[in-house]
Design an enzyme around this catalytic site. Structure first.
Site, PDB file in Angstrom:
ATOM      1  N   GLY A  76     -12.137   1.376   6.700  1.00 52.34           N
ATOM      2  CA  GLY A  76     -12.457   1.426   5.275  1.00 52.34           C
ATOM      3  C   GLY A  76     -12.928   2.765   4.759  1.00 52.34           C
ATOM      4  O   GLY A  76     -13.263   2.895   3.585  1.00 52.34           O
ATOM      5  N   GLU A 119     -11.480   5.534   3.955  1.00 49.66           N
ATOM      6  CA  GLU A 119     -10.765   6.206   2.868  1.00 49.66           C
ATOM      7  C   GLU A 119     -11.292   5.762   1.508  1.00 49.66           C
ATOM      8  O   GLU A 119     -11.187   6.467   0.503  1.00 49.66           O
ATOM      9  CB  GLU A 119      -9.250   5.932   2.949  1.00 49.66           C
ATOM     10  CG  GLU A 119      -8.493   6.959   3.759  1.00 49.66           C
ATOM     11  CD  GLU A 119      -8.879   6.962   5.235  1.00 49.66           C
ATOM     12  OE1 GLU A 119      -9.502   7.943   5.658  1.00 49.66           O
ATOM     13  OE2 GLU A 119      -8.571   6.008   5.953  1.00 49.66           O
ATOM     14  N   ASP A 173     -10.139  14.245   7.687  1.00 53.54           N
ATOM     15  CA  ASP A 173      -9.769  12.909   8.181  1.00 53.54           C
ATOM     16  C   ASP A 173      -9.456  12.965   9.675  1.00 53.54           C
ATOM     17  O   ASP A 173      -8.589  12.244  10.165  1.00 53.54           O
ATOM     18  CB  ASP A 173      -8.578  12.340   7.384  1.00 53.54           C
ATOM     19  CG  ASP A 173      -8.243  10.890   7.724  1.00 53.54           C
ATOM     20  OD1 ASP A 173      -9.145  10.167   8.187  1.00 53.54           O
ATOM     21  OD2 ASP A 173      -7.085  10.495   7.545  1.00 53.54           O
ATOM     22  N   LYS A 178      -7.244  12.907  16.400  1.00 52.32           N
ATOM     23  CA  LYS A 178      -6.337  13.440  15.375  1.00 52.32           C
ATOM     24  C   LYS A 178      -6.359  14.962  15.307  1.00 52.32           C
ATOM     25  O   LYS A 178      -5.385  15.580  14.901  1.00 52.32           O
ATOM     26  CB  LYS A 178      -6.757  12.909  13.998  1.00 52.32           C
ATOM     27  CG  LYS A 178      -6.201  11.552  13.624  1.00 52.32           C
ATOM     28  CD  LYS A 178      -6.544  11.296  12.151  1.00 52.32           C
ATOM     29  CE  LYS A 178      -6.066   9.940  11.689  1.00 52.32           C
ATOM     30  NZ  LYS A 178      -6.461   9.700  10.270  1.00 52.32           N
ATOM     31  N   TRP A 217      -3.228   6.287  16.393  1.00 57.34           N
ATOM     32  CA  TRP A 217      -3.727   5.168  17.211  1.00 57.34           C
ATOM     33  C   TRP A 217      -2.761   4.804  18.339  1.00 57.34           C
ATOM     34  O   TRP A 217      -3.146   4.030  19.231  1.00 57.34           O
ATOM     35  CB  TRP A 217      -3.965   3.931  16.320  1.00 57.34           C
ATOM     36  CG  TRP A 217      -2.700   3.532  15.642  1.00 57.34           C
ATOM     37  CD1 TRP A 217      -2.287   3.954  14.405  1.00 57.34           C
ATOM     38  CD2 TRP A 217      -1.655   2.748  16.185  1.00 57.34           C
ATOM     39  NE1 TRP A 217      -1.020   3.470  14.164  1.00 57.34           N
ATOM     40  CE2 TRP A 217      -0.613   2.715  15.243  1.00 57.34           C
ATOM     41  CE3 TRP A 217      -1.490   2.061  17.398  1.00 57.34           C
ATOM     42  CZ2 TRP A 217       0.580   2.033  15.454  1.00 57.34           C
ATOM     43  CZ3 TRP A 217      -0.299   1.389  17.616  1.00 57.34           C
ATOM     44  CH2 TRP A 217       0.722   1.370  16.643  1.00 57.34           C
ATOM     45  N   VAL A 232       0.437   3.430   8.805  1.00 61.75           N
ATOM     46  CA  VAL A 232       0.268   4.212   7.569  1.00 61.75           C
ATOM     47  C   VAL A 232       1.509   5.039   7.227  1.00 61.75           C
ATOM     48  O   VAL A 232       1.953   5.051   6.081  1.00 61.75           O
ATOM     49  CB  VAL A 232      -1.022   5.061   7.602  1.00 61.75           C
ATOM     50  CG1 VAL A 232      -1.036   6.070   8.733  1.00 61.75           C
ATOM     51  CG2 VAL A 232      -1.231   5.752   6.278  1.00 61.75           C
ATOM     52  N   CYS A 245       0.994   3.672  -1.314  1.00 65.19           N
ATOM     53  CA  CYS A 245       1.904   2.745  -0.635  1.00 65.19           C
ATOM     54  C   CYS A 245       3.378   3.079  -0.871  1.00 65.19           C
ATOM     55  O   CYS A 245       4.208   2.900   0.026  1.00 65.19           O
ATOM     56  CB  CYS A 245       1.654   1.315  -1.099  1.00 65.19           C
ATOM     57  SG  CYS A 245       0.035   0.704  -0.587  1.00 65.19           S
ATOM     58  N   HIS A 246       3.714   3.517  -2.095  1.00 66.19           N
ATOM     59  CA  HIS A 246       5.136   3.675  -2.419  1.00 66.19           C
ATOM     60  C   HIS A 246       5.674   5.081  -2.189  1.00 66.19           C
ATOM     61  O   HIS A 246       6.876   5.298  -2.304  1.00 66.19           O
ATOM     62  CB  HIS A 246       5.387   3.275  -3.883  1.00 66.19           C
ATOM     63  CG  HIS A 246       5.216   1.803  -4.142  1.00 66.19           C
ATOM     64  ND1 HIS A 246       6.136   0.872  -3.742  1.00 66.19           N
ATOM     65  CD2 HIS A 246       4.227   1.117  -4.751  1.00 66.19           C
ATOM     66  CE1 HIS A 246       5.728  -0.348  -4.111  1.00 66.19           C
ATOM     67  NE2 HIS A 246       4.563  -0.221  -4.715  1.00 66.19           N
TER      68      HIS A 246
HETATM   69  O1  LIG Z   1     -10.998   5.549   8.064  1.00 67.06           O
HETATM   70  C1  LIG Z   1     -10.697   4.381   8.320  1.00 67.06           C
HETATM   71  O2  LIG Z   1     -11.488   3.431   8.218  1.00 67.06           O
HETATM   72  C2  LIG Z   1      -9.307   4.134   8.757  1.00 67.06           C
HETATM   73  C3  LIG Z   1      -8.858   2.859   9.078  1.00 67.06           C
HETATM   74  C4  LIG Z   1      -7.528   2.713   9.537  1.00 67.06           C
HETATM   75  C5  LIG Z   1      -7.124   1.313   9.888  1.00 67.06           C
HETATM   76  O3  LIG Z   1      -8.020   0.443   9.900  1.00 67.06           O
HETATM   77  O4  LIG Z   1      -5.986   0.984  10.114  1.00 67.06           O
HETATM   78  C6  LIG Z   1      -6.703   3.873   9.654  1.00 67.06           C
HETATM   79  C7  LIG Z   1      -7.294   5.107   9.294  1.00 67.06           C
HETATM   80  N1  LIG Z   1      -8.544   5.213   8.861  1.00 67.06           N
HETATM   81  C8  LIG Z   1      -6.578   6.353   9.388  1.00 67.06           C
HETATM   82  O5  LIG Z   1      -7.120   7.407   9.054  1.00 67.06           O
HETATM   83  C9  LIG Z   1      -5.258   6.352   9.871  1.00 67.06           C
HETATM   84  O6  LIG Z   1      -4.628   7.414   9.994  1.00 67.06           O
HETATM   85  C10 LIG Z   1      -4.665   5.105  10.217  1.00 67.06           C
HETATM   86  C11 LIG Z   1      -3.387   4.820  10.675  1.00 67.06           C
HETATM   87  C12 LIG Z   1      -3.361   3.472  10.829  1.00 67.06           C
HETATM   88  C13 LIG Z   1      -2.234   2.657  11.266  1.00 67.06           C
HETATM   89  O7  LIG Z   1      -2.484   1.502  11.640  1.00 67.06           O
HETATM   90  O8  LIG Z   1      -1.102   3.150  11.236  1.00 67.06           O
HETATM   91  N2  LIG Z   1      -4.551   2.940  10.492  1.00 67.06           N
HETATM   92  C14 LIG Z   1      -5.375   3.922  10.104  1.00 67.06           C
HETATM   93 CA   LIG Z   2      -9.316   7.311   8.065  1.00 69.22          CA
END
Ligand SMILES: O=C(O)c1cc(C(=O)O)c2c(n1)C(=O)C(=O)c1cc(C(=O)O)[nH]c1-2
Ligand SMILES: [Ca+2]
Length: 677
Positions: A184, A186, A309, A336, A395, A544, A607-608
């Site tokens: 959460g 972001e 980030d 990262k 991840w 993402v 998203c888009h």
């Molecule tokens: O800062 C956060 O709380 C948070 C959560 C998540 C998430 O829960 O999937 C991602 C990220 N950051 C993030 O920075 C990120 O690059 C990311 C990639 C993904 C994914 O599942 O592809 N989740 C997340």
């Molecule tokens: Ca993040």
């Protein structure tokens, strides 16, 4: 032999910390997402090896009935498989046949989809003494009866529902405890992890990753110490401050510690979060806690004062390796920020760090384990940070093969330019503020200046002792799957362009591949049933980067494929990506385009992607939808039909005239890129 509930119950009741430790001697089963408590993803099985891997064939496939990202590794014990799909749905499967045993849908309300930054994904289950644990996207931790899929207990793990918390990570279970974090940052959130009793769901301990309001008592001494590294003038705790541990949580049975990787700062931009500077502990760190009590033991901060980030939530590996002639208990980690870290896990001391891709925010680490920063990376001008916020490694799990001494690491760059936001207001739906309408708080405009850094995705074989690359595979695109390595001298990896590939672990020679019908982001697992070794991979494009981009023209629903030597099942029919030609014919007033751009960035872009420029991922690109839909955009935006897929209802957040301006931006952008005749 039939998989009756009694038989499953007997098998799964025997899964505990001792069984998970004992299984590491043979790797017969795959009882936790990372195989063993070391998260090595190195299997001692060698029935499939460099000689016969070319004879791998499909044993069975299983349709996960999912259209969003699939990120979980299949967990398998004695021929019973557990897999999670998008929306935190759990599937129990007979791994001998690929037949469904049960499914459990926790019923996450689909209209909260937009409350997570990065797709409605889930990274898998934990099993402990007859129960299967899953973290639901809406913040519940749920215990299921492994035999029947019936809910035994559930707990709301969230400290409040004002901040935009979600769960995407897998729980970690050991010694009667199950531990979970959340995402959460972001949006603005304060990270923490919580341990629950596996039997009752009662809360046992909780540790916050960053301090809260200093006018209130600190939860423990580690918070009092951390508060000294934050500037309180901005009241960072109102927004949350960040540090969400949204992925890796590792348990070390030898040292009885839990290691967690903490997330980025909220907002990203440190000048806004903590204007006088400071390390902002414990953001972007690895932290060791006492596994019984949750008390802080040590931390190592990989990115002090995070600004980009640069989460440290990436999966870590616990290994015992020899460095300078001495055996060391280490954590191997590739967060990262682009550096590969070797940390002493007995005390958190820095051993070494070396960049595994080109980076431009730091030139290296000094002997004390502090980065030597490039000042311009924190300047007031737009900066093409490399790695970008998608990370040099995200991840997607890496693996470590003690036979070759190599780590197999999915590395990448996805270019993003960061422009410091001048007039930041927390939670303001300001036009031009990326994700502002859905409450993102980054403190940067993204790509207001087009980034110039190259995009790439590669599989690296990395020597953690020498801290150097040994071989690499260049992929067609960033965002490739996690890896598995085996005693058969193999490395398995799925790719963004829709293949599942086996390489020789020693030299990277490609030995086998199969098409998968969609991009792959998850990591595979391997296990034995009745003397036969199987390899399973769950495919499903997303996460993402997969929201708005893709690298295949196929979009087969989420599917598990299981392979064995000599197996001959047929691949399912693949599904083509449905897309319209470049948008044409939506009427608009060119005067609306500038404001429409700022509104689109604030409401739609997360998203888009960019209309017509990005091509669409598991969410459609609005430059390639029927003109009819853009003409009637307000019917979609206000309490529209896609709420049941996670699209927000923009009622009260956008005005009707805003939507007209957004239409103008979408059509104008499509027109601008249309090749001139
Ligand atoms: O800062 C956060 O709380 C948070 C959560 C998540 C998430 O829960 O999937 C991602 C990220 N950051 C993030 O920075 C990120 O690059 C990311 C990639 C993904 C994914 O599942 O592809 N989740 C997340
Ligand atoms: Ca993040």
């Amino acid at each position: 032999e039939e998989l009756t509930p009694d038989r499953i119950k007997a098998t799964m009741s025997a899964v505990d910390s001792a069984m998970i430790k004992a299984n590491a001697a043979t790797s017969k089963d795959w009882p936790t997402i990372g195989l063993d408590y070391g998260e090595t993803r190195f299997s001692k099985l060698d029935k499939i090896n460099t000689d016969n891997v070319k004879e791998l064939g499909l044993a069975w496939s299983y349709n996960l009935e999912s259209e969003r990202g699939i990120e979980a590794t299949p967990v398998v014990v004695d021929g019973i498989m557990y897999q999670t799909a998008s929306w935190s749905v759990v599937h129990a499967i007979d791994a001998r046949t690929g037949k469904k045993i049960w499914t459990f849908d926790p019923g996450v309300k689909r209209e909260i989809g937009y409350k997570g930054c990065c797709d409605v994904v889930n990274r898998g289950v934990a099993i402990y003494k007859g129960k299967v644990f899953v973290g639901a996207y809406d913040g519940r931790l749920i215990a299921l009866d492994a035999a029947t899929g019936q809910k035994v207990w559930e707990k709301d793990t969230l400290i409040d529902h004002e901040h935009s918390y979600t769960i995407t990570g897998a729980p970690r279970a050991f010694n009667g405890k199950v531990v979970i974090g959340q995402g959460g940052a972001e949006y603005g959130a304060r990270g923490y992890i919580t341990a629950y009793d596996t039997e009752t769901g009662n809360q046992l301990w909780r540790w916050f990753t960053i301090p809260g309001d200093p006018s209130k008592p600190f939860e423990d001494e580690s918070m009092a110490a951390a508060a000294k590294t934050w500037d309180p003038s901005t009241k960072y705790w109102i927004n949350g401050g960040g540090g969400t541990p949204w992925d890796t949580i590792t348990y070390d049975p030898d040292l009885n510690m839990v290691y967690l990787g903490t997330g980025n700062g909220a907002p990203w931009n440190r000048k806004i979060r903590s204007p006088s500077g400071g390390d902002n502990l414990y953001l972007a760190s690895i932290v060791a806690l006492n596994a019984d009590t949750g008390k802080y033991i040590w931390h190592y901060q990989e990115t002090p004062g995070d600004h980009w980030d640069y989460t440290s939530t990436q999966p870590m590996i616990l290994a015992d390796i020899t460095i300078d002639g001495a055996p060391r208990k280490v954590i191997l980690h590739a967060p990262k920020n682009g550096f590969f870290f070797v940390i002493d896990r007995t005390n958190g001391k820095f051993i070494s760090a070396k960049n595994f891709v080109d980076v431009n925010w730091a030139t290296g680490y000094d002997a004390n384990g502090r980065p030597i920063e490039v000042p311009a990376a924190r300047g007031d001008d737009p900066y093409d940070a490399v790695p970008g916020p998608y990370g040099a490694h995200n991840w997607h799990p890496m693996s470590f093969n003690p036979q070759t001494g190599l780590v197999y690491l999915p590395a990448q760059n996805i270019p993003v330019n960061l422009t410091p936001e001048k007039n930041f207001v927390n939670n303001a739906p300001t036009p031009g503020k990326f994700g502002g309408v859905t409450a993102w708080n980054l403190g940067f405009a993204l790509n207001a200046t087009p980034p110039k850094a190259p995009a790439f995705g590669r599989l690296l074989a990395w020597d953690p002792v020498q801290q150097k690359e040994v071989w690499r595979i260049e992929h067609a695109s960033p965002w490739n799957g996690g890896t598995l390595t085996t005693a058969g001298n193999l490395v398995f990896q799925g790719t963004a362009d829709g293949r599942f590939v086996a390489y020789d672990a020693r030299n990277g020679k490609m030995l086998w591949e199969t098409p998968t019908g969609t991009g792959v982001v998850a990591a595979p697992s391997t296990y034995m049933i009745d003397g036969v070794q199987y390899v399973s991979i769950a495919v499903g494009w997303g996460g993402v980067y997969g929201l708005a981009a893709r690298a295949t023209e196929l979009r087969t629903p989420g599917t598990i494929y299981t392979f064995a030597v000599g197996a001959k099942a047929k691949l399912p029919e693949f599904v083509k990506y449905q897309t319209e030609g470049l948008l044409q014919g939506v009427k608009y007033d060119p005067k609306d385009v500038p404001e429409g751009t700022a509104l689109y960035v604030a409401a739609c872009a997360t998203c888009h992607g960019v209309p017509g420029v990005d091509r669409g991922g598991n969410i459609r690109n609005l430059g390639y939808v029927p003109a009819e839909e853009i003409t009637k955009l307000k019917d979609i935006v206000f309490n529209g039909p896609f709420r049941d897929r996670g699209m927000p209802d923009f009622t009260g957040k956008l005005k009707e005239e805003d939507v007209v301006k957004i239409q103008a931006f979408i059509q104008a952008t499509a027109d601008a890129i249309r090749p001139k005749k």
